[in-house]
Write a protein that holds these residues in place. Structure first.
Motif, PDB file in Angstrom:
ATOM      1  N   PHE A 266       0.735  -1.191   0.014  1.00 43.84           N
ATOM      2  CA  PHE A 266       0.019  -0.017  -0.002  1.00 43.84           C
ATOM      3  C   PHE A 266       0.666   1.149  -0.170  1.00 43.84           C
ATOM      4  N   LEU A 267       1.784   1.193   1.042  1.00 48.94           N
ATOM      5  CA  LEU A 267       2.591   2.583   1.077  1.00 48.94           C
ATOM      6  C   LEU A 267       3.623   2.787  -0.076  1.00 48.94           C
ATOM      7  N   GLY A 268       3.829   1.581  -0.749  1.00 50.22           N
ATOM      8  CA  GLY A 268       4.814   1.519  -1.844  1.00 50.22           C
ATOM      9  C   GLY A 268       4.326   1.799  -3.247  1.00 50.22           C
ATOM     10  N   THR A 269       2.873   2.043  -3.200  1.00 45.01           N
ATOM     11  CA  THR A 269       2.457   2.577  -4.438  1.00 45.01           C
ATOM     12  C   THR A 269       2.733   4.020  -4.737  1.00 45.01           C
ATOM     13  N   PRO A 270       3.232   4.263  -5.953  1.00 43.72           N
ATOM     14  CA  PRO A 270       3.523   5.765  -6.334  1.00 43.72           C
ATOM     15  C   PRO A 270       2.583   6.617  -5.745  1.00 43.72           C
ATOM     16  N   LEU A 271       1.420   6.620  -6.295  1.00 43.71           N
ATOM     17  CA  LEU A 271       0.482   7.460  -5.801  1.00 43.71           C
ATOM     18  C   LEU A 271       0.349   7.699  -4.034  1.00 43.71           C
TER      19      LEU A 271
END
Length: 448
Positions: A266-271
């Motif tokens: 979740f945190l690593g999604t670019p957005l």
């Protein structure tokens, strides 16, 4: 043959319309999309839907990322944080080789981050270094762009290379692709750096004209500058989160398959990572009326990225039409039958890249196309498959031009004219692609 002539005619139109006749790229690319759809025989009832899908698809994937990256860059620039970053980088790497500095930064950042996002995030740093060192803005832009582009097309966990590795049966041996990819990417980054140095004294852009005050005067106007930790956090934290998200999503799940996987994915999604970066950037705003300042900076950032979004979307529409018609498949099937070993996947990927603009699409499509043929061309071994991924990667960077969103991100964020971007960025990616396949071919002579 007719489809090839259509492609050549449309690409020629785009190049001449934007460079010689100065037609706005947004209108040019939309006209190119319509012309390609009609000439290639796309059913009339699908033309509008295809163009709309392409426009919305590319903005859906990187549009908000461009906006958030621009907002972070605007805040870094207006609060003096970019000045702090420039001073810190110079202290660490020295002042003698500014283009090399930008190339190294790009090479490292784009291992986990899409090159489009990386360029947007690092633009403010590049501008500050240009001002600080009095270097060529075109050269530093090309050095950063080609450094980013190198690892973007060769090194997992960037989606293109990792998908190509999966299509060729290397999902359980990504380490081999990463190791070889880092080597090939290093050579192509050096090739891009060479071209950046070559055009340093030949080309200029809008950023070079921004010389109304020297660097010390610029630095003084901000008063007390933010600390390096606070200045770098809006960039480094998102990059770190994206890295962790990529590691967590490896097929072997090194961080486990429970809460850690879900959290870092979740945190690593670019957005999501850039939203956190924007939150950290807000802490750089000082003074009594912080909310008013923040609102003002948001407005400036949105105005700055609006034309970039429109041009990027139009490029996506053009690429979607090219991929929907039979042009891409015709080129791929024709070139795949030539029987030229490791050069075959390179040529197929280069043709697809040039035709439809997306390196990721070229990587995924070519790998799926050539996978059944590896035995016939002597590349069925584990090493042969890994080298095939890299040959496809070399083709997928040849060349970045008007139908590639990265071309417009680089040219618009660097305030380059279209003709300058062709001579600087497009030619640099051609040099990189040729260098890449040369290195892969030499590797095949040694390792196969």
């Amino acid at each position: 043959m007719y489809l090839v002539l259509v492609l050549l005619a449309v690409v020629t139109f785009v190049v001449l319309a934007t460079s010689r006749f100065k037609l706005h790229p947004f209108i040019t690319l939309l006209l190119a999309a319509f012309a390609t759809a009609f000439l290639a025989g796309l059913p009339l009832d699908q033309v509008a839907a295809t163009i709309s899908a392409g426009f919305g698809g590319i903005l859906g994937s990187i549009g908000i990322v461009i906006i958030l990256g621009t907002l972070i860059g605007t805040i870094l620039e207006k609060t003096g944080a970019a000045i702090t970053m420039a001073d810190t980088i110079i202290r660490l790497l020295g002042q003698r080789f500014p283009n090399l500095t930008m190339s190294i930064i790009g090479y490292l950042v784009s291992i986990p981050v899409f090159c489009d996002s990386g360029y947007v995030i690092l633009t403010s740093l590049k501008r500050s270094l240009c001002k600080r060192l009095g270097a060529s803005a075109v050269a530093m832009s090309v050095a950063l762009a080609t450094g980013l582009y190198a690892t973007h097309t060769f090194v997992p966990p960037t989606p293109g290379p990792i998908a190509a590795a999966g299509n060729l049966g290397l999902a359980e041996n990504l380490g081999l692709v990463i190791g070889l990819g880092l080597v090939v990417a290093a050579f192509t980054a050096v090739a891009g750096l060479f071209w950046a140095n070559h055009v340093s004294d030949q080309l200029t852009c809008g950023e070079d004209a921004d010389d109304d005050q020297d660097y010390e005067a610029l630095r003084a106007q901000y008063g007390e500058l933010p600390s390096p930790t606070k200045a770098f956090a809006p960039i480094l934290v998102p990059i770190l989160l994206i890295c962790l998200g990529s590691v967590a999503n490896y097929p072997s799940h090194p961080l486990g398959e429970g809460l850690a996987l879900k959290l870092f994915a979740f945190l690593g999604t670019p957005l999501n990572a850039l939203m956190i970066g924007l939150g950290l950037a807000i802490t750089l705003i000082r003074g009594d009326k912080r909310m008013e300042q923040f609102t003002d900076l948001i407005g400036k950032g949105i105005l700055a990225c609006a034309p970039i979004l429109l041009i990027t979307g139009a490029g996506g529409a053009f690429g979607k039409v090219l991929s929907t018609t039979e042009i891409g498949s015709y080129l791929g099937e024709t070139l795949s039958s030539l029987g030229i070993g490791i050069f075959m996947p390179f040529i197929v990927a280069a043709a697809l890249k040039t035709a439809q603009g997306s390196s990721t699409v070229a990587l995924v499509t070519t790998s799926a196309l050539v996978a059944p043929m590896l035995g016939d061309i002597g590349l069925a071994s584990e090493m042969g498959r890994a080298l095939t991924v890299l040959a496809i990667g070399a083709g997928a960077m040849t060349v970045s031009h008007a139908n590639d969103s990265f071309f417009w991100v680089v040219s618009q964020f660097s305030n380059m004219s279209v003709s300058t971007a062709y001579r600087a960025q497009t030619m640099a990616t051609l040099v990189q692609g040729i260098t890449g396949i040369t290195v892969v071919y030499l590797m095949s002579l040694i390792l196969l």
